[in-house]
Design a protein around this motif. Structure first.
Motif: not given
Length: 196
Positions: A164-165, A168, A187, A193-196
């Motif tokens: 999910r990240v 990054e 999620e 919460p949804a990953a940013k």
């Protein structure tokens, strides 16, 4: 139960997510790995390998390694398939995560987020293997709702932590629609919460 963990670590978050999903009571104890807090004499008494997550149970016993911890915590729950073969497929994905996914996706993320390396300085072999891991997930998830069949399991928890990240760590998920669908559903299954 005490969970010694770093909230920046997907491996530590797996343990928190499973406890939250199963309503298991715990006390979170923040450990800053960047500051060397896993190397103190006190922490090394809990986990001689000097790694998080580490769980200390009420009776004083400890357990380390994220997938071993969540496998133990979730015993008897719907997060572990009751069918022996499906449970073994779950384990297969969890072992694969630690050997063929996390060493590439999580390491690239660590280097970019915490060591502030630009994507251009990442080890090309790690990037290549990270994309290979994402491609394997995409292929599987294009034909299956979850990793170990149609029911959400610890395999999904385990792989969600760093997938999910992945962005990054410089990984572009645009070409992985099934993986993106699975991330969103996983999620939601965990109330995240949804990953940013």
């Amino acid at each position: 139960m005490k969970i010694f963990g770093d909230t920046n670590s997907g491996n530590c978050l797996k343990v928190k997510w499973v406890c939250d999903r199963l309503a298991l009571p715990y006390r979170w104890i923040d450990i800053d790995t960047i500051k060397g807090e896993t190397r103190t004499p006190e922490f090394l008494k809990l986990n001689g390998a000097g790694q998080v997550p580490t769980v200390e149970f009420d009776d004083g016993r400890t357990l380390a390694q994220s997938n071993a911890i969540i496998r133990y915590l979730a015993r008897g729950s719907a997060l572990i398939p009751s069918d022996a073969y499906a449970a073994a497929k779950m384990d297969e994905w969890m072992f694969w995560e630690q050997y063929s996914h996390e060493p590439y996706i999580a390491v690239c993320r660590f280097q970019m987020v915490y060591l502030k390396k630009p994507a251009s300085e990442l080890d090309p072999e790690k990037v290549k293997r990270g994309y290979a891991a994402l491609a394997r997930m995409e292929q599987h998830l294009s034909a299956s709702r979850c990793l170990a069949g149609e029911a959400f399991s610890l395999a999904d928890v385990s792989l969600l932590a760093y997938t999910r990240v992945a962005h990054e760590g410089g990984f572009d998920l645009t070409g992985y629609p099934s993986a993106r669908r699975w991330i969103g559903e996983s999620e939601r299954a965990l109330g995240l919460p949804a990953a940013k």
